[in-house]
Every structure is written in structure tokens, then in C-alpha cells.
Write a protein that holds these residues in place. Structure first.
Motif, PDB file in Angstrom:
ATOM      1  N   ALA A 135      11.470  18.414  -5.322  1.00  0.00           N
ATOM      2  CA  ALA A 135      11.154  19.177  -4.183  1.00  0.00           C
ATOM      3  C   ALA A 135      10.126  18.181  -4.325  1.00  0.00           C
ATOM      4  O   ALA A 135       9.114  17.753  -2.581  1.00  0.00           O
ATOM      5  N   SER A 136       9.115  17.406  -5.064  1.00  0.00           N
ATOM      6  CA  SER A 136       7.922  16.320  -4.915  1.00  0.00           C
ATOM      7  C   SER A 136       8.670  15.090  -3.739  1.00  0.00           C
ATOM      8  O   SER A 136       7.952  14.483  -3.472  1.00  0.00           O
ATOM      9  N   LEU A 137      10.041  14.909  -4.647  1.00  0.00           N
ATOM     10  CA  LEU A 137      10.946  13.661  -2.976  1.00  0.00           C
ATOM     11  C   LEU A 137      10.762  14.287  -1.942  1.00  0.00           C
ATOM     12  O   LEU A 137      10.216  13.442  -1.376  1.00  0.00           O
ATOM     13  N   GLY A 138      11.243  15.281  -2.046  1.00  0.00           N
ATOM     14  CA  GLY A 138      11.194  16.019  -0.452  1.00  0.00           C
ATOM     15  C   GLY A 138      10.017  16.147   0.252  1.00  0.00           C
ATOM     16  O   GLY A 138      10.201  15.795   1.614  1.00  0.00           O
ATOM     17  N   LEU A 139       9.053  16.303  -0.324  1.00  0.00           N
ATOM     18  CA  LEU A 139       8.135  16.873   0.489  1.00  0.00           C
ATOM     19  C   LEU A 139       7.434  14.951   0.660  1.00  0.00           C
ATOM     20  O   LEU A 139       6.939  14.988   1.341  1.00  0.00           O
ATOM     21  N   ALA A 199       7.651   6.593  -9.202  1.00  0.00           N
ATOM     22  CA  ALA A 199       7.297   7.551  -9.531  1.00  0.00           C
ATOM     23  C   ALA A 199       7.558   8.427 -10.173  1.00  0.00           C
ATOM     24  O   ALA A 199       7.021   9.117 -11.729  1.00  0.00           O
ATOM     25  N   VAL A 200       8.512   9.640  -9.520  1.00  0.00           N
ATOM     26  CA  VAL A 200       8.705  10.927  -9.733  1.00  0.00           C
ATOM     27  C   VAL A 200       9.658  10.497 -11.582  1.00  0.00           C
ATOM     28  O   VAL A 200       9.703  11.009 -11.356  1.00  0.00           O
ATOM     29  N   VAL A 201      10.417   9.439 -11.372  1.00  0.00           N
ATOM     30  CA  VAL A 201      11.460   9.315 -11.902  1.00  0.00           C
ATOM     31  C   VAL A 201      10.536   9.074 -13.498  1.00  0.00           C
ATOM     32  O   VAL A 201      10.931   9.130 -14.033  1.00  0.00           O
ATOM     33  N   GLY A 202       9.816   8.549 -13.586  1.00  0.00           N
ATOM     34  CA  GLY A 202       9.162   7.841 -14.365  1.00  0.00           C
ATOM     35  C   GLY A 202       7.867   9.298 -14.971  1.00  0.00           C
ATOM     36  O   GLY A 202       7.695   9.596 -15.993  1.00  0.00           O
ATOM     37  N   ALA A 203       8.073  10.023 -14.248  1.00  0.00           N
ATOM     38  CA  ALA A 203       7.225  10.697 -15.061  1.00  0.00           C
ATOM     39  C   ALA A 203       8.158  12.193 -15.268  1.00  0.00           C
ATOM     40  O   ALA A 203       8.127  13.128 -16.678  1.00  0.00           O
ATOM     41  N   GLY A 228       1.156  -1.405   0.212  1.00  0.00           N
ATOM     42  CA  GLY A 228       0.141  -0.377  -0.038  1.00  0.00           C
ATOM     43  C   GLY A 228       0.843   0.763  -0.247  1.00  0.00           C
ATOM     44  O   GLY A 228       0.596   2.132  -0.786  1.00  0.00           O
ATOM     45  N   HIS A 229       1.817   1.425   0.984  1.00  0.00           N
ATOM     46  CA  HIS A 229       2.770   2.449   0.065  1.00  0.00           C
ATOM     47  C   HIS A 229       3.315   2.708  -0.795  1.00  0.00           C
ATOM     48  O   HIS A 229       3.325   4.027  -0.833  1.00  0.00           O
ATOM     49  N   LEU A 230       4.061   1.757  -1.232  1.00  0.00           N
ATOM     50  CA  LEU A 230       4.669   2.261  -2.868  1.00  0.00           C
ATOM     51  C   LEU A 230       3.866   3.018  -3.578  1.00  0.00           C
ATOM     52  O   LEU A 230       3.680   3.522  -3.965  1.00  0.00           O
ATOM     53  N   THR A 231       2.376   1.980  -3.575  1.00  0.00           N
ATOM     54  CA  THR A 231       1.148   2.558  -4.663  1.00  0.00           C
ATOM     55  C   THR A 231       0.525   4.270  -4.043  1.00  0.00           C
ATOM     56  O   THR A 231       0.441   5.380  -4.959  1.00  0.00           O
ATOM     57  N   LEU A 232       0.399   4.444  -2.774  1.00  0.00           N
ATOM     58  CA  LEU A 232       0.006   5.417  -1.990  1.00  0.00           C
ATOM     59  C   LEU A 232       0.969   6.884  -1.906  1.00  0.00           C
ATOM     60  O   LEU A 232      -0.024   7.722  -2.702  1.00  0.00           O
ATOM     61  N   TYR A 233       2.615   6.699  -2.463  1.00  0.00           N
ATOM     62  CA  TYR A 233       3.215   7.656  -2.251  1.00  0.00           C
ATOM     63  C   TYR A 233       4.247   7.287  -3.751  1.00  0.00           C
ATOM     64  O   TYR A 233       4.134   9.007  -4.283  1.00  0.00           O
ATOM     65  N   ALA A 234       3.187   6.751  -4.530  1.00  0.00           N
ATOM     66  CA  ALA A 234       3.950   6.753  -5.999  1.00  0.00           C
ATOM     67  C   ALA A 234       2.628   7.726  -6.380  1.00  0.00           C
ATOM     68  O   ALA A 234       3.374   8.900  -6.832  1.00  0.00           O
ATOM     69  N   VAL A 235       0.915   7.585  -6.029  1.00  0.00           N
ATOM     70  CA  VAL A 235      -0.256   8.963  -6.788  1.00  0.00           C
ATOM     71  C   VAL A 235       0.772  10.154  -5.709  1.00  0.00           C
ATOM     72  O   VAL A 235       0.629  10.994  -6.258  1.00  0.00           O
ATOM     73  N   LEU A 236       0.904   9.707  -4.111  1.00  0.00           N
ATOM     74  CA  LEU A 236       1.810  11.276  -3.798  1.00  0.00           C
ATOM     75  C   LEU A 236       2.229  12.017  -4.941  1.00  0.00           C
ATOM     76  O   LEU A 236       2.732  13.288  -5.282  1.00  0.00           O
ATOM     77  N   GLY A 237       3.711  11.774  -4.800  1.00  0.00           N
ATOM     78  CA  GLY A 237       4.407  11.846  -5.500  1.00  0.00           C
ATOM     79  C   GLY A 237       4.080  12.887  -7.151  1.00  0.00           C
ATOM     80  O   GLY A 237       4.341  13.670  -7.346  1.00  0.00           O
ATOM     81  N   LEU A 238       3.481  11.704  -7.965  1.00  0.00           N
ATOM     82  CA  LEU A 238       2.692  12.350  -9.115  1.00  0.00           C
ATOM     83  C   LEU A 238       2.354  13.401  -8.803  1.00  0.00           C
ATOM     84  O   LEU A 238       2.535  14.692  -9.630  1.00  0.00           O
ATOM     85  N   LEU A 239       1.349  13.911  -7.620  1.00  0.00           N
ATOM     86  CA  LEU A 239       0.571  14.804  -7.654  1.00  0.00           C
ATOM     87  C   LEU A 239       1.544  15.852  -6.942  1.00  0.00           C
ATOM     88  O   LEU A 239       1.598  17.399  -7.512  1.00  0.00           O
ATOM     89  N   ALA A 275       9.398   5.905   0.210  1.00  0.00           N
ATOM     90  CA  ALA A 275      10.307   7.111  -0.283  1.00  0.00           C
ATOM     91  C   ALA A 275      10.690   6.024  -1.989  1.00  0.00           C
ATOM     92  O   ALA A 275      10.679   7.034  -2.838  1.00  0.00           O
ATOM     93  N   LEU A 276      10.614   4.959  -1.766  1.00  0.00           N
ATOM     94  CA  LEU A 276      10.163   4.305  -3.215  1.00  0.00           C
ATOM     95  C   LEU A 276       8.997   4.147  -4.161  1.00  0.00           C
ATOM     96  O   LEU A 276       9.409   4.443  -5.531  1.00  0.00           O
ATOM     97  N   GLY A 277       8.081   4.444  -3.429  1.00  0.00           N
ATOM     98  CA  GLY A 277       7.205   4.002  -4.428  1.00  0.00           C
ATOM     99  C   GLY A 277       6.474   5.833  -4.814  1.00  0.00           C
ATOM    100  O   GLY A 277       6.354   6.345  -6.229  1.00  0.00           O
ATOM    101  N   ALA A 278       7.535   7.048  -4.304  1.00  0.00           N
ATOM    102  CA  ALA A 278       7.398   8.275  -4.772  1.00  0.00           C
ATOM    103  C   ALA A 278       8.408   8.684  -5.619  1.00  0.00           C
ATOM    104  O   ALA A 278       8.329   8.826  -7.193  1.00  0.00           O
TER     105      ALA A 278
END
Length: 95
Positions: A30-34, A69-73, A1-12, A63-66
């Protein structure tokens, strides 16, 4: 759950920074930091929640989830930038 939810948070976060005019790299960091700060604060919050306890492993998953997602973005943004037509004038045409 952590991976998915924080991936979404990182993308947002990434989308919000990009829409506000930040360059891709700055938006990514900034996204990763937040996302990381939010994950840490969430674990600290669990100190006061009955039946829950904070763990560093959860912060790592956050951190891995965010990060993924951010690297993908970032890669997506770079790929799309390469696909945009050049704004240079074509020889023999008026611009």
C-alpha cells in the motif's frame, strides 16, 4: 532529491499503515502504491506549472526512493520480530 523525499514519504505511509494494524506485507504494498500514485500525480501537475515539465524518469526515481525505504522498513520489522522474546512458557515455570 526525488530519492530522498520519496523515501521519507514511503516510510511515513508505511508507518501509518502499520500503526493502523495492517500486516507488514500489506502495509508495504500500500505504501509503494500510494507513493507511486503521488509521484505520478505530481508529474501530471507539472504540466500546468510554468517552466516545469513532467518526465517519466522522475517517476522512476520516486519509485526507487520509496521502494528502497519500504524494503528497508520491511527488513527492519522482520529483524525486530526475530529479536522479540518468545511468548512460549519455559519448562518448569508457571505461566
Amino acid at each position: 532529491g526525488h530519492l530522498t523525499l520519496y523515501a521519507v514519504l514511503g516510510l511515513l505511509y508505511f508507518g501509518a499503515f502499520r500503526r493502523s494494524g495492517h500486516p507488514v506485507e500489506r502495509a508495504a504494498w500500500a505504501s509503494l502504491g500510494l507513493a507511486l500514485l503521488y509521484g505520478i500525480s505530481d508529474e501530471i501537475h507539472q504540466i500546468w506549472v510554468p517552466g516545469r515539465s513532467p518526465t517519466a524518469v522522475d517517476v522512476v526515481w520516486d519509485a526507487l526512493g520509496a521502494g528502497a525505504a519500504v524494503v528497508g522498513a520491511v527488513l527492519w520489522n522482520r529483524w525486530m520480530a526475530c529479536r522479540r522474546p518468545s511468548r512460549r512458557p519455559v519448562l518448569g515455570t508457571k505461566s
